[in-house]
Design a protein around this motif. Sequence first.
Motif, PDB file in Angstrom:
ATOM      1  N   SER A  68     -14.108 -33.413  -6.569  1.00  0.00           N
ATOM      2  CA  SER A  68     -13.692 -34.779  -6.224  1.00  0.00           C
ATOM      3  C   SER A  68     -14.893 -35.673  -5.945  1.00  0.00           C
ATOM      4  O   SER A  68     -14.755 -36.894  -5.853  1.00  0.00           O
ATOM      5  CB  SER A  68     -12.765 -34.747  -5.010  1.00  0.00           C
ATOM      6  N   TYR A  70     -17.098 -36.974  -7.743  1.00  0.00           N
ATOM      7  CA  TYR A  70     -17.606 -37.453  -9.028  1.00  0.00           C
ATOM      8  C   TYR A  70     -18.409 -38.734  -8.841  1.00  0.00           C
ATOM      9  O   TYR A  70     -18.365 -39.374  -7.790  1.00  0.00           O
ATOM     10  CB  TYR A  70     -16.457 -37.671 -10.011  1.00  0.00           C
ATOM     11  N   GLU A  71     -19.132 -39.104  -9.891  1.00  0.00           N
ATOM     12  CA  GLU A  71     -19.970 -40.305  -9.861  1.00  0.00           C
ATOM     13  C   GLU A  71     -19.077 -41.526 -10.057  1.00  0.00           C
ATOM     14  O   GLU A  71     -18.522 -41.739 -11.142  1.00  0.00           O
ATOM     15  CB  GLU A  71     -21.017 -40.240 -10.960  1.00  0.00           C
ATOM     16  N   PRO A  72     -18.897 -42.379  -9.048  1.00  0.00           N
ATOM     17  CA  PRO A  72     -17.923 -43.476  -9.168  1.00  0.00           C
ATOM     18  C   PRO A  72     -18.303 -44.521 -10.206  1.00  0.00           C
ATOM     19  O   PRO A  72     -17.436 -45.095 -10.858  1.00  0.00           O
ATOM     20  CB  PRO A  72     -17.887 -44.063  -7.748  1.00  0.00           C
ATOM     21  N   VAL A  73     -19.592 -44.789 -10.384  1.00  0.00           N
ATOM     22  CA  VAL A  73     -19.983 -45.848 -11.314  1.00  0.00           C
ATOM     23  C   VAL A  73     -19.607 -45.492 -12.743  1.00  0.00           C
ATOM     24  O   VAL A  73     -19.243 -46.370 -13.542  1.00  0.00           O
ATOM     25  CB  VAL A  73     -21.503 -46.125 -11.193  1.00  0.00           C
ATOM     26  N   GLN A  75     -17.002 -43.631 -13.612  1.00  0.00           N
ATOM     27  CA  GLN A  75     -15.550 -43.730 -13.737  1.00  0.00           C
ATOM     28  C   GLN A  75     -15.095 -45.183 -13.775  1.00  0.00           C
ATOM     29  O   GLN A  75     -14.233 -45.560 -14.571  1.00  0.00           O
ATOM     30  CB  GLN A  75     -14.894 -42.979 -12.569  1.00  0.00           C
ATOM     31  N   GLU A  76     -15.698 -46.004 -12.953  1.00  0.00           N
ATOM     32  CA  GLU A  76     -15.254 -47.395 -12.878  1.00  0.00           C
ATOM     33  C   GLU A  76     -15.620 -48.178 -14.128  1.00  0.00           C
ATOM     34  O   GLU A  76     -14.839 -49.017 -14.593  1.00  0.00           O
ATOM     35  CB  GLU A  76     -15.886 -48.061 -11.642  1.00  0.00           C
ATOM     36  N   GLN A  79     -14.780 -45.051 -17.541  1.00  0.00           N
ATOM     37  CA  GLN A  79     -13.687 -44.074 -17.477  1.00  0.00           C
ATOM     38  C   GLN A  79     -14.183 -42.655 -17.790  1.00  0.00           C
ATOM     39  O   GLN A  79     -13.487 -41.863 -18.421  1.00  0.00           O
ATOM     40  CB  GLN A  79     -12.560 -44.458 -18.434  1.00  0.00           C
ATOM     41  N   PHE A  81     -15.935 -39.041 -16.160  1.00  0.00           N
ATOM     42  CA  PHE A  81     -16.054 -38.269 -14.935  1.00  0.00           C
ATOM     43  C   PHE A  81     -17.205 -37.287 -15.068  1.00  0.00           C
ATOM     44  O   PHE A  81     -17.268 -36.514 -16.028  1.00  0.00           O
ATOM     45  CB  PHE A  81     -14.756 -37.508 -14.648  1.00  0.00           C
ATOM     46  N   GLY A  84     -21.297 -35.914  -8.997  1.00  0.00           N
ATOM     47  CA  GLY A  84     -22.314 -36.754  -8.393  1.00  0.00           C
ATOM     48  C   GLY A  84     -23.509 -35.956  -7.889  1.00  0.00           C
ATOM     49  O   GLY A  84     -23.815 -34.862  -8.376  1.00  0.00           O
ATOM     50  N   THR A 698     -26.128 -47.734 -15.940  1.00  0.00           N
ATOM     51  CA  THR A 698     -25.681 -47.182 -14.656  1.00  0.00           C
ATOM     52  C   THR A 698     -26.807 -46.536 -13.857  1.00  0.00           C
ATOM     53  O   THR A 698     -26.651 -46.310 -12.651  1.00  0.00           O
ATOM     54  CB  THR A 698     -24.581 -46.130 -14.881  1.00  0.00           C
ATOM     55  N   TYR A 754     -13.284 -31.900 -15.593  1.00  0.00           N
ATOM     56  CA  TYR A 754     -12.789 -33.272 -15.622  1.00  0.00           C
ATOM     57  C   TYR A 754     -12.059 -33.527 -16.928  1.00  0.00           C
ATOM     58  O   TYR A 754     -12.425 -33.002 -17.971  1.00  0.00           O
ATOM     59  CB  TYR A 754     -13.953 -34.256 -15.486  1.00  0.00           C
TER      60      TYR A 754
END
Length: 754
Positions: A68, A70-73, A75-76, A79, A81, A84, A698, A754
């Motif tokens: 859980s 994961y690297e948010p940038v 995904q946002e 899309q 995964f 991190g 990123t 993922y």
Amino acid sequence: MKRGGKCGGNLKRYLGWADAQGSVSVLLIFIVAAIFLFTSVLIDYARIAAAEWRTEVLAQSGIRSVMSAYEPVLQERYQLFAYGQSDPALIMEYVMQDQNELKSTGVFPWVSLQLDSHTTTITRPLGRYDEFERQILDDMKYKAPVQFAFELSGKLKPMSGALKKAAQTTDLLAKLQKLEDRRNKELDKVVRLQKKTRNHAASSAIERTIASDEASIMRDNPLGSTRSAADIGAQYDDYATKVRSDASLEEREEKQYERETEDYEDDSRNIAYILRRIVSRQDSGHTNMLQQAVTHLNKASTYNEDMKKVIEEVRSSRAYDGYDRVSPATDSDTGSMPDDAQIVAAIQQINEAADQLVLPDSFVQEWNEEVQQQQMKMAQLNGAADSFQSMASQINNQSVSSHALKLSVFRLWQLWKEYEQDYIHPSNNRIDMREQELNRHRAAENERKQKEKEADQKLSKANDLLFMLANLDSRLQAHQQTFQEVRSKAEAVAQFNETPASEERMGNVSGDDAIDKSKQSMNSVTSLYDQLAEELEMVRERLYRNEYAFLYFTSYDPTKLQSLMNSGQPGEELLNSLSIDNQEVEYILYGFNSPIGNIAAAYGEIFTMRLAIRTMEGFVEFSKLGNPLLILAAAVVYGIEQAFQDMLLLITRNEIPISRFIPSVTLTYSDHLRLFMLAHGSREGMLMRMLALIHQNTGVDPSTRGTYGQVELTLNMPMWFLPGLMRWLGHTGIWDGDIADGRLYSKKTSVFSY
């Protein structure tokens, strides 16, 4: 004996052995022992099963908790995964602590598990092409087919029939044009060689050396000036008479005609020699040059046969089947192009008219015979001149007659006049008639050449637009550094995947001239339809990859180029807009390490596509011109003019009608890019450049971020009863754990991707 037996019985009674009720106590002991054994095994087995279940649940919970993070940038924005920077072992420790805190207090611990060890690994980096593409497919499988099929394939389907016929006709006529030009070039050489030989013959002294006119051949003249072969025959009788007169004189008498007869003999030999030399030289020239003419005729015949083969091969080719697979018939909702049947029929007529470009076999065969005949006639004249020289050499011996000489001269005169009539006479000679017949086959050639020249000029003007773009590189050094950084990241991705960096691909289709450019543009559209048919039928990966790039990366705004078109000079807004941030899709597609290279490549390819569509329209516009090659040249001129206007319209409005026959259907700049992604772009090259852009945008290197987690968890629990027996039972494989030193060690592995 009795005493002993009596004493033994008393002893048994004393000890209680003789009481039958004692057997119940022994049996009860055995029953209790069996029940205890069964119960203890059952209890420990239940505890083992519960321990293994709890271990597996804890492993699954642990790996889910780890993954859980994961690297948010990623995904946002994309899309995607990927794990991190958190330490997975630390997260697993927190999970185990939480489990301990959740244990109930004040309740007897039936399954008292203790942590023995745990190992967590993160593998399968996002930077691997296969892993990256898998996530792309997962994201796009519900978006791409519907979006693409309804937006783009529907726009191209109505033109498939007309474009198929136009592509086939352009390919056919472009090939025939080159072959016809080569064939006609060879035939022109034949005409020049024939004219050259006849002109040499006409300017020679053959005729005046034979006779001044036909009447002079049969005359009888006294000895005098000898200027032609006819003079030799005409004066021979007088010569013979005077020779005989001198011969009748006595030796002491002075010969009256000796000087005249000797002059006649010398002049006769000289005239015969000169005539023989002139004709022989012409015959040698005819043989040499007309043999060359035959060679050129054979080459022309070969090209003519090649034209037949090209017509047959192009018309039977399956290279255009992709158009049928993307035809309106496959989707009743897409509609069709108005007057589609009439448009296809008009282009089909042009295609069929290509047969008239091929010369009949008899044309070349008859011409070959004429060339051979011209050479033969000069050879006959040469033979007659040789015979006359031989006859003239016998004049001294008086072994000839005036009549024989005159007949020989008359034969020379006849042969020359036949040659003159057939090849030199200003009207109706065979060479000029053959040239006139050839010109009838080439009636539209001059007009066609003018149109082709005009097309080349207009193509050069259209290319100036691309040159203006290409010349901006020197003013874009501020953006070049960013391109270089992305290029370095792309090379690192290629090295990480152990594949070579993809070659850059030109978007513009090159051609030797406007006709060749038009042919190549049709081939490009044919390839586009082939790829479109494949994507719609079976190949999902390429379609999803292309749509992912289009949805998550930026493409250029063509309206930014207006300042360049209006003033010829780029404004600051244009120069600032050429950063890689504004043209990511173009970079993914073409891969040029240049701020303007990818934009120029895209516009070159758009022009190519527009040229193909507009040339198709040109075929219909000029279908009444008659000669198919003239129609092709006129269609290409029209196509270049309209395609150039389309480019200007795209820059000003970012939207152009797909064809004048379907004005309501339009394509934007981005639509063109999506279509080009179908036509070319290697899988590895596009994935490499996408990963490089993701890293650049990123700051996260996909090659260092995993997508697959695995945890190996070991817990232990004390055994309550009979650990040795339970260890022995464990060897049968009824549970996975091991028992050692009175404790159960349960090891479970859980994975998450993922």
